[in-house]
Design an enzyme around this catalytic site. Sequence first.
Site, PDB file in Angstrom:
ATOM      1  N   GLU A 153      -3.366 -10.655   2.937  1.00 44.20           N
ATOM      2  CA  GLU A 153      -2.782  -9.886   4.377  1.00 44.20           C
ATOM      3  C   GLU A 153      -1.469 -10.763   4.504  1.00 44.20           C
ATOM      4  O   GLU A 153      -1.051 -11.812   4.116  1.00 44.20           O
ATOM      5  CB  GLU A 153      -3.667 -10.378   5.479  1.00 44.20           C
ATOM      6  N   LYS A 175      -7.469  -1.923   8.853  1.00 48.40           N
ATOM      7  CA  LYS A 175      -8.794  -2.258   9.433  1.00 48.40           C
ATOM      8  C   LYS A 175      -8.800  -3.310  10.661  1.00 48.40           C
ATOM      9  O   LYS A 175      -9.442  -3.043  11.651  1.00 48.40           O
ATOM     10  CB  LYS A 175      -9.447  -3.110   8.424  1.00 48.40           C
ATOM     11  N   ALA A 187      -7.015  19.281  -3.663  1.00 44.34           N
ATOM     12  CA  ALA A 187      -6.901  19.533  -2.225  1.00 44.34           C
ATOM     13  C   ALA A 187      -6.884  21.016  -1.991  1.00 44.34           C
ATOM     14  O   ALA A 187      -6.880  21.177  -0.543  1.00 44.34           O
ATOM     15  CB  ALA A 187      -5.612  18.610  -1.797  1.00 44.34           C
ATOM     16  N   ASP A 247     -10.298 -10.803   8.534  1.00 44.79           N
ATOM     17  CA  ASP A 247     -10.353  -9.557   7.694  1.00 44.79           C
ATOM     18  C   ASP A 247     -11.833  -9.040   7.326  1.00 44.79           C
ATOM     19  O   ASP A 247     -11.818  -7.937   7.412  1.00 44.79           O
ATOM     20  CB  ASP A 247      -9.453  -9.748   6.279  1.00 44.79           C
ATOM     21  N   GLU A 255     -10.628   5.414   4.973  1.00 43.92           N
ATOM     22  CA  GLU A 255     -11.572   4.874   3.597  1.00 43.92           C
ATOM     23  C   GLU A 255     -10.880   3.460   3.038  1.00 43.92           C
ATOM     24  O   GLU A 255     -11.267   2.447   2.582  1.00 43.92           O
ATOM     25  CB  GLU A 255     -11.522   5.857   2.528  1.00 43.92           C
ATOM     26  N   VAL A 273       0.542  -1.163  -0.039  1.00 42.32           N
ATOM     27  CA  VAL A 273      -0.018   0.012   0.084  1.00 42.32           C
ATOM     28  C   VAL A 273       0.983   1.210   0.081  1.00 42.32           C
ATOM     29  O   VAL A 273       0.338   2.030  -0.674  1.00 42.32           O
ATOM     30  CB  VAL A 273      -0.821   0.022   1.267  1.00 42.32           C
ATOM     31  N   LYS A 283     -13.652  -5.464   8.607  1.00 41.18           N
ATOM     32  CA  LYS A 283     -14.340  -4.529   7.873  1.00 41.18           C
ATOM     33  C   LYS A 283     -15.779  -4.237   8.174  1.00 41.18           C
ATOM     34  O   LYS A 283     -16.364  -3.074   8.165  1.00 41.18           O
ATOM     35  CB  LYS A 283     -13.957  -4.991   6.260  1.00 41.18           C
ATOM     36  N   VAL A 332     -11.466  -0.484   4.244  1.00 41.74           N
ATOM     37  CA  VAL A 332     -12.999  -1.159   3.907  1.00 41.74           C
ATOM     38  C   VAL A 332     -13.007  -1.096   2.274  1.00 41.74           C
ATOM     39  O   VAL A 332     -13.339  -0.038   1.768  1.00 41.74           O
ATOM     40  CB  VAL A 332     -13.900  -0.673   4.625  1.00 41.74           C
TER      41      VAL A 332
HETATM   42  N1  HSE Z   1      -6.309  -9.029   2.301  1.00 41.74           N
HETATM   43  C1  HSE Z   1      -7.256  -7.931   1.887  1.00 41.74           C
HETATM   44  C2  HSE Z   1      -8.259  -8.720   0.954  1.00 41.74           C
HETATM   45  C3  HSE Z   1      -6.701  -6.953   1.353  1.00 41.74           C
HETATM   46  O1  HSE Z   1      -8.191  -9.431   0.112  1.00 41.74           O
HETATM   47  O2  HSE Z   1      -9.294  -8.149   0.764  1.00 41.74           O
HETATM   48  C4  HSE Z   1      -7.522  -5.404   1.207  1.00 41.74           C
HETATM   49  O3  HSE Z   1      -7.990  -5.228   2.586  1.00 41.74           O
END
Ligand code: HSE
Length: 453
Positions: free
Chosen positions: A208, A123, A51, A219, A147, A32, A223, A150
Amino acid sequence: MYRDPVESLEPLHHRQAAIRTLRVGMIGIGTVGSGTFRVLARNRADIAARAGRSIELVMVAARDLERAASIVGESVALTADAMQVATHPDVDVVVEVAGGTGPARDWVLAAIAHGKHVVTANKALLAVHGAEIFAAAREKGVIVAYEGAVAVSIPIIKALREGLAANRIEWVAGIINGTTNFILSKMRDEGLDFAAALAQAQALGYAEADPSFDIEGIDAAHKLTLLAANAFGMPLRFADAQVEGITALQGVDVACAEQLGHRIKLLGVARRQATGVELRVQPVLVPATHLMAQVNGSMNAVMVKSDAAGLTMYYGAGAGSEQTASAVIADLVDVARLDGVNAAQHVPHLGVHAHATNALAVVPRAAVHTSHYLRVPVHAVNQIQAIAANLAEWKVPVRQVALAAERPGMGPQVLVLTGPVEQGTLDLAVHALRARAEVAGAVTTLRVESLEG
Ligand code: HSE
């Protein structure tokens, strides 16, 4: 080579630059973080225009500094000490994209304590420590924006908090984990086995760091916790969510679901009931003709049922480097616009209604009310009606019964679709069914979601 943060930030002490530029410190430069760096650099002018000021990455904390330098070059100061980024006076906003819930909590709380805004895609951190983090942020009048946490590319937090602000939300349901949706799609469409599909998802940067978070549904539950808090004004109740992943899902049920005109998806559902909110993640059957069944690969989709807008649906990439960066940078643009504005004008972090705390408890599993799919192994094909009759005796409404298509090495299987029934009632019926002489093995049950009105 990389430069030390103290000397590298010298040019930013030119007063004009410091006032006009939003100075970003980033913790983590993995999937990311590197995407965020690339998109910020590539779309610099457009982002600045939106912005109202330029947004500049000034400092990065990374474990491997040489690797980090190979990504960000020499214009960004590097440090191995994340706390330095969290507390440095020349950082206005901390982007936390390192992940995890231990040190990340300390960094984020330190950043807030130092009066910095925070943007995170973490998250797990927010589902577990969000109450503490948002309280600290409120106290300090800073923003914690998330943001990217999720359904990465989909602006669903904004949709719930701003676009749908007029509505009473009835339910939110979605495919909110890209990795598991990718695995299910690969298994169904290409006949790949689970392990091979997971390995591909990992190679593509979707999973992840610990992929059990993906495949065990954790995960998605993180979310869902955030979605439910935004939708219903309830506190973050991750610990109360019912969570089931896809590891126990069998190929035979994927095929039988198809035979009954359905597709299996790992869905997160938060639904308002009279006594509270259902909060659950599990593999469910959805009608094959439904839009949700067409969401394949690493794509995500979220449906929201609300009283005024009705049904709305949001679709987009659910994982990926620049896909998540898109949301992280959108949050930075919000921060750039709201930085310095009276905190009372900020959009609230969750919109938790203090008065609603008790009414919005999580509904216990036994009280969850849905339709179900059952696969019942039997000794002989003529036992199909006996199974249906037995379920009806236990007050389970039977909508459809069929024999599963024959499969090599597998005896006859009766498939049942029920009408809506409480989980507790279904559990009793399945228990009784298992004791019947006609039944030749374990009964498999999965929920069915119509995703209508
Ligand atoms: N591991 C998470 C997924 C990454 O596969 O959705 C994004 O949140």
